[in-house]
Write an enzyme that holds these catalytic residues in place. Structure first.
Site, PDB file in Angstrom:
ATOM      1  N   VAL A  95       0.858  -1.117   0.029  1.00 54.71           N
ATOM      2  CA  VAL A  95      -0.210  -0.086  -0.074  1.00 54.71           C
ATOM      3  C   VAL A  95       0.928   1.345  -0.064  1.00 54.71           C
ATOM      4  O   VAL A  95       1.885   1.141   0.285  1.00 54.71           O
ATOM      5  CB  VAL A  95      -1.045   0.155   1.067  1.00 54.71           C
ATOM      6  CG1 VAL A  95      -1.880  -1.110   1.139  1.00 54.71           C
ATOM      7  CG2 VAL A  95      -0.137   0.237   2.632  1.00 54.71           C
ATOM      8  N   VAL A 122       6.424  -2.255  -8.046  1.00 54.72           N
ATOM      9  CA  VAL A 122       5.682  -1.060  -8.369  1.00 54.72           C
ATOM     10  C   VAL A 122       5.858  -0.377  -6.946  1.00 54.72           C
ATOM     11  O   VAL A 122       6.158   0.748  -6.948  1.00 54.72           O
ATOM     12  CB  VAL A 122       4.032  -1.395  -8.368  1.00 54.72           C
ATOM     13  CG1 VAL A 122       3.487  -0.236  -8.201  1.00 54.72           C
ATOM     14  CG2 VAL A 122       3.808  -1.848  -9.899  1.00 54.72           C
ATOM     15  N   LYS A 123       5.701  -1.101  -5.760  1.00 58.52           N
ATOM     16  CA  LYS A 123       6.123  -0.123  -4.383  1.00 58.52           C
ATOM     17  C   LYS A 123       7.417   0.366  -4.243  1.00 58.52           C
ATOM     18  O   LYS A 123       7.698   1.366  -3.747  1.00 58.52           O
ATOM     19  CB  LYS A 123       5.738  -1.334  -3.296  1.00 58.52           C
ATOM     20  CG  LYS A 123       6.032  -0.648  -1.978  1.00 58.52           C
ATOM     21  CD  LYS A 123       4.906   0.765  -1.595  1.00 58.52           C
ATOM     22  CE  LYS A 123       5.089   1.363  -0.252  1.00 58.52           C
ATOM     23  NZ  LYS A 123       4.825   0.431   0.800  1.00 58.52           N
ATOM     24  N   ILE A 124       8.503  -0.312  -4.779  1.00 53.97           N
ATOM     25  CA  ILE A 124       9.805   0.109  -4.763  1.00 53.97           C
ATOM     26  C   ILE A 124       9.860   1.179  -5.618  1.00 53.97           C
ATOM     27  O   ILE A 124      10.493   2.381  -5.083  1.00 53.97           O
ATOM     28  CB  ILE A 124      10.735  -1.014  -5.166  1.00 53.97           C
ATOM     29  CG1 ILE A 124      10.773  -2.259  -4.011  1.00 53.97           C
ATOM     30  CG2 ILE A 124      12.124  -0.480  -5.371  1.00 53.97           C
ATOM     31  CD1 ILE A 124      11.529  -3.425  -4.341  1.00 53.97           C
TER      32      ILE A 124
END
Length: 310
Positions: free
Chosen positions: A122, A171-173
């Site tokens: 998230v 994607v979060k990185i």
């Protein structure tokens, strides 16, 4: 269609708020946390408090939000872990802060038992959750995403399916690499304006009203203006993600010069002792390099994150 029963593992600052949103949306939730006292207040909102992760194995969908690789693996396979009894959930949704490698190991373990696994990191913090602006990136089997999507949608305003496997972790990185580059750039231009005689409050008010302003620049403005560095995300955690991003860039053949320069700036802030405070302390280091002592302006600044209407 009957709503699925829900298990929840990990009720820290974020996990508690997200489990509460599921309860408020009417889901039947049973929750467990290593420190039981952090979990028990959910009982006031209708949650069942479990004695172990294993006690949640009969729940149809189990969400996990823990803080490290070893914690994720422990709640799956450690003593009284989720998969150590005869029962099995249909789907596990993991929103923990873990590496793609740990996520892949857990995915293989889970799927070997016939359980679907969805990675769902998230973007946000408890105040973002309260404002209804949390976003989610999810990856795994499309059928797993379709089943989890209505529950994930209760968390905020955006749920995006990004593909199979561990793509949501990448994607979060990438998101957090951008976070680092933006906050460092914001610190630089704010100090530039101040050294030229413009108050930080006035400069950021102008920026936030322009097409370059964003919810993020608005949200960080109170910290940059009034130097309140109560942590939402630390430089240590931010640098960890910058390092992961640089490693991914090397592996995938993508040069990342801006990320590399930002990583150096964050390393300097950590070396200066800014390890426990919010990463907006980068503005202090930028002022120091500019030859002056920055001071709080002590003026009201709207962060743009008013809680949702009941």
């Amino acid at each position: 269609m009957t709503a699925p029963t829900v298990g929840w593992i990990g009720t820290g600052r974020m996990g508690y708020q997200l489990a509460l949103r599921l309860l408020n949306a009417g889901y039947d939730v049973a929750a467990w946390n290593r420190t039981r006292a952090k979990c028990e207040p959910l009982a006031e909102f209708g949650a069942e408090i479990a004695d172990s992760p294993a006690a949640l194995a009969a729940r149809e969908i189990v969400f996990i939000m823990v803080s490290a690789d070893k914690d994720l693996e422990a709640v799956i396979d450690g003593p009284d872990g989720l998969l150590t009894t005869g029962g099995r959930p249909k789907l596990i949704v993991d929103s923990s802060t873990v590496s793609p490698e740990a996520s892949a190991r857990v995915r293989a373990r889970v799927e070997a038992d016939g359980v679907q696994f969805l990675a769902a990191p998230v973007s946000g913090n408890p105040k973002v959750i309260a404002a209804g602006k949390l976003t989610v990136a999810a990856s795994g089997p499309r059928s797993a995403f379709d089943e989890a999507q209505p529950l994930l949608a209760t968390w905020g305003r955006g749920v995006t399916y990004v593909g199979e496997g561990e793509t949501a972790r990448l994607v979060k990185i990438a998101h957090n690499v951008f976070l680092g580059v933006v906050i460092q750039s914001l610190a630089e231009i704010t100090v530039l304006a101040e050294r030229g005689g413009v108050s930080r409050a006035a400069f950021l008010e102008f920026l936030n009203a322009s097409v370059l302003g964003s919810e993020f620049t608005r949200y960080k403005s109170p910290a940059l203006v009034n130097l309140d560095f109560h942590p939402t995300f630390t430089n240590v955690l931010l640098r960890k993600d910058l390092q992961l991003g640089l490693s991914a860039g090397k592996e995938l053949g993508v040069p990342m010069p801006l990320a590399a320069a930002t990583d150096m700036m964050i390393a300097q802030a950590i070396g200066a002792g800014y390890t426990e405070q919010d990463f907006a302390t980068l503005v202090l280091e930028q002022a120091r390099r500019s030859g002056y002592q920055i001071e709080p302006e002590n003026v009201p600044v709207d962060d743009g994150l008013a809680p949702e209407e009941p």
